[in-house]
Design a protein around this motif. Sequence first.
Motif, PDB file in Angstrom:
ATOM      1  N   PHE A 183      44.308  40.571  34.719  1.00 56.52           N
ATOM      2  CA  PHE A 183      44.504  39.964  36.034  1.00 56.52           C
ATOM      3  C   PHE A 183      44.235  38.464  35.909  1.00 56.52           C
ATOM      4  O   PHE A 183      43.163  38.062  35.444  1.00 56.52           O
ATOM      5  N   PRO A 184      45.180  37.637  36.288  1.00 58.81           N
ATOM      6  CA  PRO A 184      45.049  36.199  36.035  1.00 58.81           C
ATOM      7  C   PRO A 184      44.151  35.447  37.006  1.00 58.81           C
ATOM      8  O   PRO A 184      44.121  34.225  36.985  1.00 58.81           O
ATOM      9  N   ALA A 185      43.434  36.118  37.883  1.00 60.56           N
ATOM     10  CA  ALA A 185      42.499  35.436  38.771  1.00 60.56           C
ATOM     11  C   ALA A 185      41.374  34.816  37.949  1.00 60.56           C
ATOM     12  O   ALA A 185      40.792  35.467  37.083  1.00 60.56           O
ATOM     13  N   THR A 186      41.058  33.557  38.218  1.00 61.57           N
ATOM     14  CA  THR A 186      40.062  32.826  37.434  1.00 61.57           C
ATOM     15  C   THR A 186      38.855  32.389  38.247  1.00 61.57           C
ATOM     16  O   THR A 186      37.908  31.852  37.684  1.00 61.57           O
ATOM     17  N   ASP A 187      38.896  32.574  39.556  1.00 57.14           N
ATOM     18  CA  ASP A 187      37.770  32.234  40.415  1.00 57.14           C
ATOM     19  C   ASP A 187      37.860  33.084  41.669  1.00 57.14           C
ATOM     20  O   ASP A 187      38.781  33.901  41.823  1.00 57.14           O
ATOM     21  N   VAL A 188      36.910  32.911  42.569  1.00 61.66           N
ATOM     22  CA  VAL A 188      36.860  33.756  43.759  1.00 61.66           C
ATOM     23  C   VAL A 188      38.114  33.597  44.606  1.00 61.66           C
ATOM     24  O   VAL A 188      38.704  34.591  45.064  1.00 61.66           O
ATOM     25  N   LEU A 189      38.558  32.365  44.839  1.00 58.99           N
ATOM     26  CA  LEU A 189      39.717  32.160  45.703  1.00 58.99           C
ATOM     27  C   LEU A 189      40.970  32.782  45.115  1.00 58.99           C
ATOM     28  O   LEU A 189      41.741  33.443  45.825  1.00 58.99           O
ATOM     29  N   SER A 190      41.195  32.604  43.824  1.00 54.79           N
ATOM     30  CA  SER A 190      42.394  33.186  43.231  1.00 54.79           C
ATOM     31  C   SER A 190      42.303  34.709  43.208  1.00 54.79           C
ATOM     32  O   SER A 190      43.314  35.396  43.338  1.00 54.79           O
ATOM     33  N   PHE A 191      41.080  35.247  43.069  1.00 58.69           N
ATOM     34  CA  PHE A 191      40.921  36.699  43.166  1.00 58.69           C
ATOM     35  C   PHE A 191      41.288  37.197  44.560  1.00 58.69           C
ATOM     36  O   PHE A 191      42.038  38.175  44.696  1.00 58.69           O
ATOM     37  N   VAL A 192      40.773  36.569  45.602  1.00 60.97           N
ATOM     38  CA  VAL A 192      41.061  37.036  46.964  1.00 60.97           C
ATOM     39  C   VAL A 192      42.539  36.859  47.284  1.00 60.97           C
ATOM     40  O   VAL A 192      43.155  37.709  47.933  1.00 60.97           O
ATOM     41  N   THR A 193      43.123  35.778  46.796  1.00 57.38           N
ATOM     42  CA  THR A 193      44.561  35.563  46.995  1.00 57.38           C
ATOM     43  C   THR A 193      45.370  36.680  46.352  1.00 57.38           C
ATOM     44  O   THR A 193      46.278  37.252  46.961  1.00 57.38           O
ATOM     45  N   LEU A 194      45.031  37.014  45.109  1.00 61.80           N
ATOM     46  CA  LEU A 194      45.753  38.079  44.422  1.00 61.80           C
ATOM     47  C   LEU A 194      45.480  39.433  45.076  1.00 61.80           C
ATOM     48  O   LEU A 194      46.354  40.303  45.117  1.00 61.80           O
ATOM     49  N   SER A 195      44.271  39.613  45.599  1.00 60.83           N
ATOM     50  CA  SER A 195      43.954  40.839  46.331  1.00 60.83           C
ATOM     51  C   SER A 195      44.908  41.027  47.503  1.00 60.83           C
ATOM     52  O   SER A 195      45.418  42.122  47.748  1.00 60.83           O
ATOM     53  N   SER A 196      45.165  39.940  48.227  1.00 63.37           N
ATOM     54  CA  SER A 196      46.091  40.030  49.360  1.00 63.37           C
ATOM     55  C   SER A 196      47.476  40.461  48.909  1.00 63.37           C
ATOM     56  O   SER A 196      48.121  41.300  49.546  1.00 63.37           O
TER      57      SER A 196
END
Length: 324
Positions: A111-124
Amino acid sequence: MRFSSTLAASLAVSAVQASPLLARQGPVSTPKVDDGIILNYALTLEYLERKFYQEALANYTQADFVAAGFEDPFYANLKEIYVDEQTHVSFLSGALSKAGITPTNELQYTFPATDVLSFVTLSSVLEGVGVSAYLGAAASIMDKDYLTAAGSILTVEARHTSYIRASLGESPFPAPFDTPLDFNEVYSLASVFITGGSSPVKLPFMAFPTLTLQCTQYYYEADRSSVTFTGAFKAAQKFSVTKDTPIYAVFFSGLQKLPVQVRITAGNSDYKVDRIPAGVAGQVYVVLSKSCTEFNDENIIAGPAILEVYPKGGAPSTPHPKCH
């Protein structure tokens, strides 16, 4: 805190080179499915979501989320979402075993999320795809009990989506209808995160070639924004497409499928749509099709890509952080 539609799209395709799933090499037909195949398809998606949240809870603390602007009880609710996904895995695996059907197993993911914001964005994005997957599969489920169970999971995934979107400052329900996607369309989106592993179950799905959005500093607006598909014309030539072949970008939003003919850009590599059609909103999917009326697997040559689309005049005025 609004998220970037281009960020969402780039997150969703950045792992594609590592995917072991086969991309389409020639004409394909709509796959033949039964209830066992559909349950294993759903289980494949639930394993992916479970691992995604499991990794996030291991990588980020409650304090990390608060520091990123996601105040309590966001972290506690995230744990509840993880438990939901784990429960879905257990339920689907158990239903398959009870029916005498071998369940698939968890694969390896990146999963290419690298921080909290990119994780939550990808979660959406992932939760929205989950809603579209269950909605698109519903018409193919024959057993009424399985259909009821799938509907029950779908509504929970929809609540996840709304909660995450609201936490990002987006409309929790941007359109009056959710968007169904078919099996190969969903599998194409899921496959970019699968990097290895093996399963005793071979599902009859294939991933379409990736459709990449050109990074732009502007948020997408319906009836206003243009969209450029990087390298799409060059890639389409593998399917006997020439500069004289009419190709359409088909925007999926709710129950609408809206085709717009693309044009080749000056560099003879990209396709471009000069204006996103009116009436699309929220998490919108787009594919490239050889037909402007029949948007089936036989005619799709790339996609889906994912865009977050705002109403005309409703997008943030400041450039988003990834492309300025």
